[in-house]
Write a protein that holds these residues in place. Structure first.
Motif, PDB file in Angstrom:
ATOM      1  N   UNK A 130      43.166  58.136  59.704  1.00  0.00           N
ATOM      2  CA  UNK A 130      43.547  58.666  61.068  1.00  0.00           C
ATOM      3  C   UNK A 130      42.580  57.983  62.080  1.00  0.00           C
ATOM      4  N   UNK A 131      41.510  57.580  61.539  1.00  0.00           N
ATOM      5  CA  UNK A 131      40.634  56.834  62.746  1.00  0.00           C
ATOM      6  C   UNK A 131      41.150  55.543  63.071  1.00  0.00           C
ATOM      7  N   UNK A 132      41.585  54.852  61.751  1.00  0.00           N
ATOM      8  CA  UNK A 132      42.057  53.461  61.889  1.00  0.00           C
ATOM      9  C   UNK A 132      43.431  53.164  62.662  1.00  0.00           C
ATOM     10  N   UNK A 133      44.121  54.142  62.378  1.00  0.00           N
ATOM     11  CA  UNK A 133      45.493  54.035  62.764  1.00  0.00           C
ATOM     12  C   UNK A 133      46.380  53.172  62.308  1.00  0.00           C
ATOM     13  N   UNK A 134      46.705  52.025  63.126  1.00  0.00           N
ATOM     14  CA  UNK A 134      47.457  50.979  62.907  1.00  0.00           C
ATOM     15  C   UNK A 134      46.705  49.743  62.455  1.00  0.00           C
ATOM     16  N   UNK A 135      45.526  49.720  62.109  1.00  0.00           N
ATOM     17  CA  UNK A 135      44.835  48.790  61.855  1.00  0.00           C
ATOM     18  C   UNK A 135      45.149  48.522  60.474  1.00  0.00           C
ATOM     19  N   UNK A 136      45.476  47.070  60.135  1.00  0.00           N
ATOM     20  CA  UNK A 136      45.713  46.577  58.883  1.00  0.00           C
ATOM     21  C   UNK A 136      44.672  47.216  57.672  1.00  0.00           C
ATOM     22  N   UNK A 137      44.955  47.243  56.609  1.00  0.00           N
ATOM     23  CA  UNK A 137      44.155  47.824  55.677  1.00  0.00           C
ATOM     24  C   UNK A 137      42.776  47.611  55.612  1.00  0.00           C
ATOM     25  N   UNK A 138      42.025  48.469  55.774  1.00  0.00           N
ATOM     26  CA  UNK A 138      40.342  48.409  55.780  1.00  0.00           C
ATOM     27  C   UNK A 138      39.996  48.761  54.447  1.00  0.00           C
ATOM     28  N   UNK A 139      38.933  47.674  54.140  1.00  0.00           N
ATOM     29  CA  UNK A 139      38.297  47.771  52.789  1.00  0.00           C
ATOM     30  C   UNK A 139      37.569  48.872  52.309  1.00  0.00           C
ATOM     31  N   UNK A 140      37.544  49.237  51.146  1.00  0.00           N
ATOM     32  CA  UNK A 140      36.525  50.305  50.862  1.00  0.00           C
ATOM     33  C   UNK A 140      35.810  49.867  49.632  1.00  0.00           C
ATOM     34  N   UNK A 141      34.372  50.154  49.652  1.00  0.00           N
ATOM     35  CA  UNK A 141      33.666  49.718  48.368  1.00  0.00           C
ATOM     36  C   UNK A 141      33.125  51.092  48.014  1.00  0.00           C
ATOM     37  N   UNK A 142      33.127  51.656  46.748  1.00  0.00           N
ATOM     38  CA  UNK A 142      32.593  52.638  46.065  1.00  0.00           C
ATOM     39  C   UNK A 142      31.031  52.342  45.587  1.00  0.00           C
ATOM     40  N   UNK A 143      30.112  53.081  46.060  1.00  0.00           N
ATOM     41  CA  UNK A 143      28.601  53.133  45.754  1.00  0.00           C
ATOM     42  C   UNK A 143      28.600  53.977  44.448  1.00  0.00           C
ATOM     43  N   UNK A 167      34.265  59.064  40.052  1.00  0.00           N
ATOM     44  CA  UNK A 167      35.584  58.515  39.576  1.00  0.00           C
ATOM     45  C   UNK A 167      35.443  56.771  39.567  1.00  0.00           C
ATOM     46  N   UNK A 168      36.289  56.255  38.873  1.00  0.00           N
ATOM     47  CA  UNK A 168      36.394  54.892  38.813  1.00  0.00           C
ATOM     48  C   UNK A 168      37.513  54.471  39.665  1.00  0.00           C
ATOM     49  N   UNK A 169      37.129  54.353  40.901  1.00  0.00           N
ATOM     50  CA  UNK A 169      38.161  54.019  42.027  1.00  0.00           C
ATOM     51  C   UNK A 169      38.313  52.438  41.947  1.00  0.00           C
ATOM     52  N   UNK A 170      37.809  51.694  41.389  1.00  0.00           N
ATOM     53  CA  UNK A 170      38.042  50.100  41.068  1.00  0.00           C
ATOM     54  C   UNK A 170      39.352  50.072  40.251  1.00  0.00           C
ATOM     55  N   UNK A 171      39.667  51.197  39.403  1.00  0.00           N
ATOM     56  CA  UNK A 171      40.870  51.186  38.766  1.00  0.00           C
ATOM     57  C   UNK A 171      42.140  51.672  39.384  1.00  0.00           C
ATOM     58  N   UNK A 172      43.201  51.161  39.137  1.00  0.00           N
ATOM     59  CA  UNK A 172      44.584  51.632  39.692  1.00  0.00           C
ATOM     60  C   UNK A 172      44.555  52.992  39.009  1.00  0.00           C
ATOM     61  N   UNK A 173      45.271  54.018  39.690  1.00  0.00           N
ATOM     62  CA  UNK A 173      45.229  55.339  39.395  1.00  0.00           C
ATOM     63  C   UNK A 173      45.967  55.825  38.082  1.00  0.00           C
ATOM     64  N   UNK A 174      47.018  54.707  37.549  1.00  0.00           N
ATOM     65  CA  UNK A 174      47.509  55.032  36.256  1.00  0.00           C
ATOM     66  C   UNK A 174      46.652  54.332  35.271  1.00  0.00           C
ATOM     67  N   UNK A 175      45.528  53.627  35.548  1.00  0.00           N
ATOM     68  CA  UNK A 175      44.672  53.117  34.465  1.00  0.00           C
ATOM     69  C   UNK A 175      43.219  54.025  34.228  1.00  0.00           C
ATOM     70  N   UNK A 176      43.223  54.900  35.397  1.00  0.00           N
ATOM     71  CA  UNK A 176      41.885  55.705  35.274  1.00  0.00           C
ATOM     72  C   UNK A 176      42.040  56.890  34.313  1.00  0.00           C
ATOM     73  N   UNK A 177      40.757  56.859  33.451  1.00  0.00           N
ATOM     74  CA  UNK A 177      41.078  57.999  32.507  1.00  0.00           C
ATOM     75  C   UNK A 177      41.382  59.382  33.183  1.00  0.00           C
TER      76      UNK A 177
END
Length: 185
Positions: A130-143, A167-177
């Motif tokens: 919502x904050x970034x609106x029309x900005x192209x994909x903003x990267x995220x890192x999980x600490x 969670x293991x967000x580096x995995x796609x949803x279908x590969x997450x335990x």
């Protein structure tokens, strides 16, 4: 993503979408925090389904650094950790996937960062979208925080009782335990 797109920010601060006067108190505080320090931190409390989480909004806007998210600790601890990473970024140290950082958690614990698969963004970071609106994909890192033996989720012999907290967000949803995090989708 093209380099030109990465430099474009069409967020709530950079572009007036004509709705700033309709921001709720949380979004208005977030915009104020970003204006004051360069980022804000939002915490989502623990509930019956999952442990809580917290994430930054504004690091990409201000520093072109990935936003950072963490899970499974007390809200004030998560916010303190994310603000410490924000301070590192403000000092010129842009984090990347697989970096290990010290001085984020109390004691001698080091944290590590992992890339977040794009499929998780809408599930956990809707306010960011919502904050970034029309900005192209903003990267995220999980600490990720370690167990007492310095192991992280996904590592062999990571303490089992902590598995459901991060969670293991580096995995796609279908590969997450299967578990509480996959129930969020």
């Amino acid at each position: 993503m093209l380099a030109e797109e990465a430099a474009i920010c069409r967020c709530l601060v950079c572009q007036d979408y004509g709705d700033r006067d309709r921001l709720d108190d949380i979004d208005a505080k977030l915009v104020d925090d970003i204006g004051e320090t360069g980022w804000g931190v939002l915490a989502i409390p623990e509930d019956d389904t999952s442990a809580g989480w917290a994430f930054t909004v504004g690091l990409w806007h201000t520093y072109r650094s990935p936003e950072i998210a963490t899970f499974g600790l007390e809200p004030d601890v998560m916010m303190r950790c994310l603000n410490a990473v924000g301070d590192h970024i403000a000092a010129g140290r842009t984090p990347a996937a697989d970096d290990e950082l010290d001085e984020i958690l109390s004691g001698d614990y080091r944290v590590t960062l992992r890339s977040v698969d794009e499929g998780w963004r809408k599930v956990f970071f809707g306010t960011s979208m919502g904050f970034y609106r029309a900005t192209p994909t903003v990267p995220f890192l999980q600490l990720l925080w370690p167990d007492r033996n310095g192991r992280y989720p996904g590592d062999e012999k990571f303490t089992e009782r902590y598995e459901h907290l991060q969670p293991r967000l580096w995995l796609p949803h279908n590969e997450h335990p299967p578990g509480p995090w996959t129930e969020q989708v």
